[in-house]
Design an enzyme around this catalytic site. Structure first.
Site, PDB file in Angstrom:
ATOM      1  N   ARG A   1     -10.446 -11.742   1.077  1.00 23.70           N
ATOM      2  CA  ARG A   1     -11.319 -12.743   0.451  1.00 23.70           C
ATOM      3  C   ARG A   1     -10.692 -14.127   0.491  1.00 23.70           C
ATOM      4  O   ARG A   1     -11.400 -15.129   0.516  1.00 23.70           O
ATOM      5  CB  ARG A   1     -11.654 -12.305  -0.988  1.00 23.70           C
ATOM      6  CG  ARG A   1     -10.478 -12.227  -1.896  1.00 23.70           C
ATOM      7  CD  ARG A   1     -10.741 -11.363  -3.112  1.00 23.70           C
ATOM      8  NE  ARG A   1     -10.726  -9.933  -2.778  1.00 23.70           N
ATOM      9  CZ  ARG A   1     -10.939  -8.962  -3.659  1.00 23.70           C
ATOM     10  NH1 ARG A   1     -11.184  -9.254  -4.921  1.00 23.70           N
ATOM     11  NH2 ARG A   1     -10.902  -7.690  -3.284  1.00 23.70           N
TER      12      ARG A   1
ATOM     13  N   LYS B   1       0.842  -1.197   0.000  1.00 26.82           N
ATOM     14  CA  LYS B   1       0.000   0.000   0.000  1.00 26.82           C
ATOM     15  C   LYS B   1       0.876   1.246   0.000  1.00 26.82           C
ATOM     16  O   LYS B   1       2.015   1.205   0.452  1.00 26.82           O
ATOM     17  CB  LYS B   1      -0.892   0.013   1.248  1.00 26.82           C
ATOM     18  CG  LYS B   1      -1.993  -1.041   1.238  1.00 26.82           C
ATOM     19  CD  LYS B   1      -2.877  -0.890   2.464  1.00 26.82           C
ATOM     20  CE  LYS B   1      -3.917  -1.994   2.546  1.00 26.82           C
ATOM     21  NZ  LYS B   1      -4.936  -1.975   1.499  1.00 26.82           N
TER      22      LYS B   1
END
Ligand code: BES
Ligand code: ZN
Ligand code: ZN
Length: 469
Positions: A321, A247
């Site tokens: 996920r 990030k």
């Protein structure tokens, strides 16, 4: 011991008799507008006047005015207050007693500090006066709401906790401790267990860090007459750097809060068990860090999963996920779950779409959706259902594996949800993306503090059959 200061609290609708009969000087000082507040100290004991405005209020606003009262008392170091709630409840509806209580209990919350000297942040206590309920009803409602709000505050503390103070291991052991005296069975799977179970997707993300991954299963059987349970799965990424798809510094704000879905599930089960709700819940919380280590997974990898399906990694930052997929298949394959709900701070896309006050919802079953919205209606939380179609399914088809963990055609929130759905089998499925609502800086509503919000706990509580009044 020093006597604590005491006060009276009254709510005023602008058109109401009580407000109208104030003197013009008082009306000048206290407008009665929504969330206006005025301390009248002319009669000795301080009286706090809170304005409700002139329009009908929804649950969120009722929580806000009550939270405002709590904050005012806290600021004035008032320990005990007597709260007169007939005016607000006749104006808004008796059923909103829950919101008044929730606002009172949450308004005083402050994010934990880790300083050497501890500040005294004892929360004010309240006595409720109402002719609309009996004393028993009031004390039962107070007790149940205080349990629910304690769960919400505990979840806020966890989500606010820095990554080095809440590693997956600390998180798992803390949960074990927390449920010790409750009718909840806690199973903690360690990395060694996960290897034996072939929880490969969770292990893949977990291996990106030195602190090993865990899977915690909570089983609450409050209804012996029923065999089936609702399955809840919450993302427990204690810190999300993005892994090798690192990030940017700007998007690292709040990465310690990436276990808010897990914290919400734990909070809801805690409140259900403590309030002895007649219902069955099985919850799974996969816990891990998403970091960079020499063994970290990489873009282009093809990994396996608990279900046996293979996954092509398109982005290491789409880790939530992966771990949810394993936890969802674990529940649907091994436990008698009639419905499966997963909840996670899953996509930046949902924040762009719905901001910080509306959660994203995806569901493949009408009845489940209706039940959920009824619960959300009680809690006052906002959710918006996002549709999905065949074309979205195609976006996560892979050329080299059974499924891919990102879409290259956008629809980030939908495709993240559909990825998880592929691991739910035929069980009715509902997905909550709380990336926007779990964390707020600055606070949007009076019952929030900056940082973690405790999103979804009350809705999950009501969904599973919890009641207050
Ligand atoms: N935990 C993040 C999602 C997130 C973003 C939560 C902002 C809270 C605030 C998640 O693991 C993530 O990084 N998602 C990526 C997915 C993308 C790489 C497909 C995202 O949404 O950017
Ligand atoms: Zn991520
Ligand atoms: Zn994440």
């Amino acid at each position: 011991m020093k006597e604590k200061n005491a006060a009276e609290i009254h709510f005023y609708t602008q058109k109401g008799e009580a407000y109208q009969s104030l003197s013009s000087l008082q009306k000048h000082l206290f407008t009665g507008e929504l969330l206006s507040a005025y301390w009248d100290i002319s009669k000795g004991e301080p009286v706090l006047m809170i304005g409700l405005g002139e329009e009908a209020l929804e649950a969120i606003q009722i929580k806000e005015v009550a939270a405002k009262a709590a904050k005012e008392c806290q600021a004035k170091k008032i320990g005990n207050s007597v709260l007169f709630v007939d005016e607000i409840l006749t104006f808004c509806g008796k059923e909103h007693l829950i919101d008044v209580l929730e606002g009172l209990y949450l308004g005083g919350y402050q994010e934990p500090k880790f300083t050497k000297e501890k500040e005294d942040i004892s929360e004010p206590s309240f006595e409720i006066k109402s002719t609309l309920f009996t004393e028993e009803e009031l004390s039962l409602a107070k007790e149940k709401t205080s349990v629910l709000c304690a769960s919400i505050k505990k979840a806020r503390d966890r989500v606010n906790a820095p990554a080095n103070r809440l590693t997956p291991e600390i998180f798992a052991r803390e949960v074990q401790e927390e449920f010790k005296n409750l009718n909840v069975e806690v199973t903690v799977f360690t990395k060694e267990d996960l290897i034996k179970m072939q929880m490969d997707a969770l292990l893949t993300v977990g291996d990106s860090a030195q602190n090993p991954p865990f899977l915690v299963i909570l089983t609450y059987k409050g209804d012996e007459d029923k065999e089936e349970s609702i399955g809840l799965v919450g993302k427990g990424v204690t810190v999300d750097t993005g892994g090798y798809c690192l990030k940017t510094p700007g998007s690292m704000k709040g990465i310690r809060g990436d276990m808010a879905g897990g914290a919400a599930v734990i909070g809801a089960v805690h409140a259900l068990a403590k309030n002895k709700v007649k219902t069955n819940v099985i919850a799974a919380i996969p816990m891990c860090e998403n970091r960079i280590s020499s063994g970290s997974f990489l873009t282009g990898d093809v990994i396996s999963s608990y279900s046996g399906k293979t996954i092509e990694i398109g982005n290491t930052d789409a880790e939530g996920r992966l771990i949810l997929a394993d936890a969802v298949s674990y529940l649907t394959e091994n436990k008698k779950v009639s419905q499966i709900l997963d909840i996670a701070t899953l996509t930046g896309a949902v924040v762009n779409l719905l901001g910080f006050t509306i959660g994203g919802l995806i569901c493949d079953n009408e009845q489940f959706y209706q039940e959920f919205m009824e619960a959300a209606n009680k809690s006052g939380e906002r959710y918006l259902r996002i549709p999905f179609y065949k074309e979205h399914e195609k976006m996560i088809d892979s050329q080299v594996a059974d499924v891919k963990n990102i879409s290259e055609q956008g629809c980030g929130t939908i495709t993240a949800g559909l990825f998880i759905r592929r691991f739910a089998g035929k069980t009715p499925w509902l997905h909550l993306d709380i990336a926007g609502t779990a964390w707020t800086d600055p606070a949007v509503f009076e019952f929030q503090a900056k940082g973690a919000t405790g999103a979804a706990i009350s809705t999950l509580y009501y969904l599973a059959g919890g009641e207050i009044i």
